[in-house]
Write a protein that holds these residues in place. Structure first.
Motif, short mmCIF file in Angstrom:
data_model
loop_
_atom_site.label_atom_id
_atom_site.label_comp_id
_atom_site.label_asym_id
_atom_site.label_seq_id
_atom_site.Cartn_x
_atom_site.Cartn_y
_atom_site.Cartn_z
N THR A 158 -26.27 -40.71 -27.81
CA THR A 158 -26.87 -41.18 -26.55
C THR A 158 -28.36 -40.84 -26.49
OG1 THR A 158 -26.16 -39.13 -25.44
CG2 THR A 158 -24.70 -41.03 -25.28
N LEU B 143 -29.96 -47.94 -19.22
CA LEU B 143 -28.72 -47.76 -18.45
C LEU B 143 -27.60 -48.62 -19.02
CD1 LEU B 143 -30.18 -47.69 -14.82
CD2 LEU B 143 -29.47 -45.76 -16.21
N GLY B 144 -27.93 -49.88 -19.37
CA GLY B 144 -26.91 -50.77 -19.92
C GLY B 144 -26.39 -50.29 -21.26
N GLN C 87 -26.33 -47.23 -22.45
CA GLN C 87 -25.49 -46.03 -22.28
C GLN C 87 -24.11 -46.42 -21.75
OE1 GLN C 87 -26.53 -43.47 -23.57
NE2 GLN C 87 -28.71 -43.14 -23.27
N PHE C 88 -24.07 -47.39 -20.83
CA PHE C 88 -22.78 -47.82 -20.29
C PHE C 88 -21.91 -48.44 -21.39
CE2 PHE C 88 -20.26 -51.44 -18.75
CZ PHE C 88 -19.34 -50.76 -17.96
N ALA D 186 -18.48 -46.81 -22.46
CA ALA D 186 -17.27 -47.60 -22.21
C ALA D 186 -16.49 -47.82 -23.50
CB ALA D 186 -17.66 -48.95 -21.59
N TRP E 90 -14.11 -47.75 -19.36
CA TRP E 90 -15.15 -48.31 -18.50
C TRP E 90 -15.32 -47.46 -17.25
CZ3 TRP E 90 -14.68 -49.70 -13.45
CH2 TRP E 90 -13.38 -49.85 -12.95
N GLY F 223 -17.66 -44.74 -18.28
CA GLY F 223 -18.97 -45.33 -18.52
C GLY F 223 -19.68 -45.66 -17.22
N THR F 224 -18.94 -46.24 -16.27
CA THR F 224 -19.52 -46.57 -14.97
C THR F 224 -19.94 -45.32 -14.22
OG1 THR F 224 -18.11 -48.54 -14.84
CG2 THR F 224 -19.10 -47.76 -12.78
N VAL G 71 -23.16 -43.94 -15.68
CA VAL G 71 -24.33 -44.75 -15.33
C VAL G 71 -24.70 -44.56 -13.87
CG1 VAL G 71 -25.18 -47.12 -15.10
CG2 VAL G 71 -23.96 -46.44 -17.16
N VAL H 2 -26.85 -37.79 -19.92
CA VAL H 2 -25.66 -38.36 -20.54
C VAL H 2 -24.99 -37.34 -21.46
CG1 VAL H 2 -24.88 -40.11 -22.19
CG2 VAL H 2 -26.38 -40.75 -20.34
#
Length: 751
Positions: free
Chosen positions: A388, A593-594, A596-597, A601, A606, A609-610, A613, A650
């Motif tokens: 990350t 951010l995207g 890392q998600f 995920a 998910w 992951g959510t 974020v 993260v």
């Protein structure tokens, strides 16, 4: 010593020996912000006849390279950026005005026959009449001349040189020699002019540079009509000083630019600022590393001592990697190098805490087996957390520009070097040490055969934090409202990098009152100037984009008040580039951010992951809000700190969710809040100890790093505190709330 330990030991020795050799023999290339100099970003512009396409930019680079060589700059750098931008680095050049003027001039040199003088009576501003293929330009004295079409251009010139003629009275002048068809053309041009009587304007030849007559000499009476000057040489005379004559010869030799260029970014850093930054960072690294090492030794005893040795090896390996790759070490990169020392502790702490768990739970009979299990069980969390951070480093490299890109390179190298240091060097040292008979007889000496103060207190109190997950979400929401109000009330103070403008930093002999300077600048015609103190005797002035003449006036105003004010930094960002960088920063943040998600995920669920974020967005808003309340600028260096905070935050979430996943496999029917509480108790010692190690480094950097690094270190310190909180008390509650809303109520154990 078994075979695997011997292999790791040989690998560690080989890498250390190679790194030592590289560190001694290969110097690291310093960026301009550390060694001093000027960086220009030039952008080619299309004309009605020529497009500023890739080919035109390449031709422009070749012309500029010739001009730079003529400037005599040591180790200049000229690279293309995109289709129509060229980045020029000029080490040691402290006069950006001269550099920009020499590099940016189109230098369209032409030689014209003079047809006569134009009627200059009446309104001087009225356009003078001209015939087809004629144009009117004033000569050196201001007399309008009617000029015919260009007979020769700069492409016909073989060589130009600045000369000083003391005996002939010509003073400084430029000799020009023609080649090929240029020799014939020059003879024809001067031969036609020689057919006119002495004193007739038509006996003159006009030498025009960038639509300005710089010289219009009369052909000597000794030159015969229709014969002309056949030796292919002439002189450009005028009121030249030595520098003007050299620059003119340089422009003529370099040739004409295929398309015009404009300076969209200009950075000048004095050599003293870079030297001070290097010294300050060295002290910060030394003191921060010493404090971090003492802390790790105090917590982990013998293995802590070995981890401190690993830190020294990490510094050597990462420095050698920078040198071997030819990477440029910038000011933010230097700060990243220091920061990575604190982050390098993270992998060691993860391993040691897992080893403590294995030993104190009586699952392992010896400290050696507990240490081996610690390395094995912690590898997943180490890999995920470092990946990350590498994502953040990659985004800085590909989406940022200038010195911030150097920070991304340094951070990426630091992450890889820290993993090698922890998983190979420290592991070899620790495994050999705990295998010694004297150490085996005294297991508590290792630092593994003990619970640890943080873990002991958590085990004794057994906090059930996730029973009140809504309460923690309310606290996070309140923090967001407070930070958001700072953004709404105070506004975000975007730096010149994102707005366009000029920022000049001065070093004065004594402190200056910013309000007094602000009033003086307003009286001088700069009412929008923002003046701030910088350090004890520093001053920064930020304005709208200024011309070089306006910058001279601003500097003169400051020096009138200060007595002496030396420019240590000068940055000019064009409005279009500022808008582009601002848009790029938002894209970088969204992509961070995207990315890392997507990774979380894929590695977890998910839901996790959510949650991670959401916690990251929480950290971003709070950090920006705190800087808004403090009135600190949000610029490219702040963006580097922000993306680093994202990677660091993260890391904590990954370690927690990795433990949740592990516990879910062992107890598939257990409620997620209970599993999360257990994971928090088990991972919080690592979070606290890693945070303390990084805090020592960042505090030293903030205190000793000077004005150039204070905001960077401050942003990271705030992010460290907020990220540590949010990974436990924001990400975890959000994950639990999302889990309760999904049809699959049991936490997934998939990898």
């Amino acid at each position: 010593m078994n075979r695997s330990v011997r292999v790791r030991a040989l690998l560690a020795l080989a890498v250390i020996a190679l790194s030592l050799y590289i560190a001694v023999t290969v110097p690291v290339r310093l960026g301009l912000d550390l060694r001093g100099g000027t960086q220009l970003v030039l952008q080619t512009r299309s004309t009605p006849t020529t497009d500023a396409d890739s080919e035109a930019t390449d031709r422009t680079m070749e012309v500029l390279r010739g001009r730079i060589d003529g400037l005599g700059v040591a180790e200049p750098t000229l690279v293309r950026s995109g289709e129509n931008r060229i980045i020029v680095e000029l080490p040691g050049v402290q006069d950006p005005k001269r550099a920009a003027d020499v590099l940016g001039r189109t230098a369209q040199l032409t030689f014209h026959p003079v047809l006569g003088t134009a009627d200059s009576s009446g309104d001087a501003s009225r356009p003078l009449p001209k015939r087809p293929r004629e144009h009117v330009l004033p000569d050196e004295s201001g007399t309008p001349l009617r000029l015919g079409a260009a007979a020769l251009t700069g492409e016909d010139v073989k060589e130009a040189a600045a000369r000083f003629d003391q005996q002939g009275g010509a003073g400084w002048h430029v000799t020009v020699g023609f080649e090929g068809d240029g020799r014939t053309g020059w003879a024809r041009l001067t031969g036609e002019a020689a057919c006119h009587p002495a004193g007739d304007p038509a006996r003159r030849v006009a030498i025009v540079l960038d639509d300005k007559v710089i010289s219009s000499p009369q052909v000597d009476p000794s030159v015969a009509c229709r014969t002309g000057i056949r030796d292919g040489a002439t002189q450009i005379t005028g009121s030249f000083g030595p520098e003007e004559a050299r620059e003119l010869s340089l422009l003529v030799n370099g040739g004409a630019l295929p398309v015009p260029v404009e300076t969209v970014e200009q950075r000048t850093v004095g050599p003293t600022l870079g030297a001070q930054a290097i010294t300050a960072s060295a002290w910060a690294a030394a003191i921060g590393t010493a404090l971090t090492s003492l802390f790790i030794i105090g917590v982990y005893r013998l293995v802590g001592v070995l981890a401190a040795v690993g830190l020294v090896c990490y510094g050597l390996v990462s420095y050698a990697a920078l040198a071997a790759l030819g990477a440029t070490l910038t000011l933010p990169g230097l700060a990243g190098f220091v920061l990575a020392i604190g982050m390098a502790v993270d992998a060691n702490v993860l391993v040691f805490e897992r080893a403590r768990e294995e030993y104190t739970a009586r699952r392992r009979p010896s400290t050696r087996s507990a240490l081996t299990a610690g390395f094995r069980n912690a590898f997943s969390a180490i890999a995920d957390s470092n990946i990350t951070t590498l994502i953040a480093a990659a985004l800085l490299f590909f989406l940022a520009s200038g010195p911030v890109r150097g920070f991304g390179v340094t951070l990426g190298i630091g992450v890889l070097a820290s993993m090698f240091s922890a998983l190979v060097i420290t592991r070899v040292l620790a495994e050999v040490a705990v295998s010694r008979p004297r150490v085996r007889r005294r297991p508590r000496l290792t630092g593994i055969a003990t619970t640890g103060a943080v873990r002991a207190r958590l085990t004794r109190r057994n906090p059930r934090l996730m029973r009140r997950s809504r309460r923690w979400l309310a606290v996070s929401a309140a923090a967001l409202v407070l930070a958001g109000s700072g953004i709404a009330v105070r506004g975000i103070d975007l730096g010149v990098e994102f707005t366009g403008g000029r920022l000049i930093e001065y070093a004065t002999t004594s402190p200056l009152d910013p309000d007094r300077v602000r009033t003086a600048l307003a009286d001088a015609g700069f009412p929008r100037a923002v003046v701030q103190s910088s350090g004890d005797t520093g001053l920064t002035v930020r304005t709208d984009p200024l011309t070089n003449a306006e910058e001279t006036e601003v500097t003169g105003t400051v020096r009138e008040l200060a007595g002496r004010a030396d420019k240590v930094r000068d940055e000019l960002i064009g409005p279009s580039l500022g808008e582009e960088l601002r848009r790029g920063a938002l894209i970088a943040l969204a992509v961070a951010l995207g990315a890392q998600f997507v990774y979380l995920a894929a590695r977890f669920r998910w839901v996790f992951g959510t949650a991670a974020v959401v916690a990251l967005a929480h950290d971003v808003v709070i950090l920006v809000g705190v800087f808004a309340w403090l009135g600190r600028p949000v610029d490219g260096v702040f963006l580097a700190a922000l993306l680093t905070v994202i990677g660091y935050s993260v890391n904590d979430s990954v370690v927690l969710f990795d433990r949740v996943r592990e516990l879910a496999r062992k107890s598939p029917g257990a409620p997620l809040p209970d599993i999360t509480d257990q994971a928090i108790v088990q991972t919080l010692p690592r979070t606290v100890n890693t945070g303390m190690g990084a805090a020592f480094i960042l505090t030293a950097l903030a205190v000793l790093g000077g004005s150039s690094l204070t905001d960077f270190a401050l942003a990271l310190l705030i992010g460290l505190v907020v990220g540590t909180y949010s990974s436990v008390l924001t990400a975890a509650p959000v994950a639990i709330r999302l889990h309760h809303r999904t049809p699959h109520r049991q936490p997934s154990g998939r990898t």
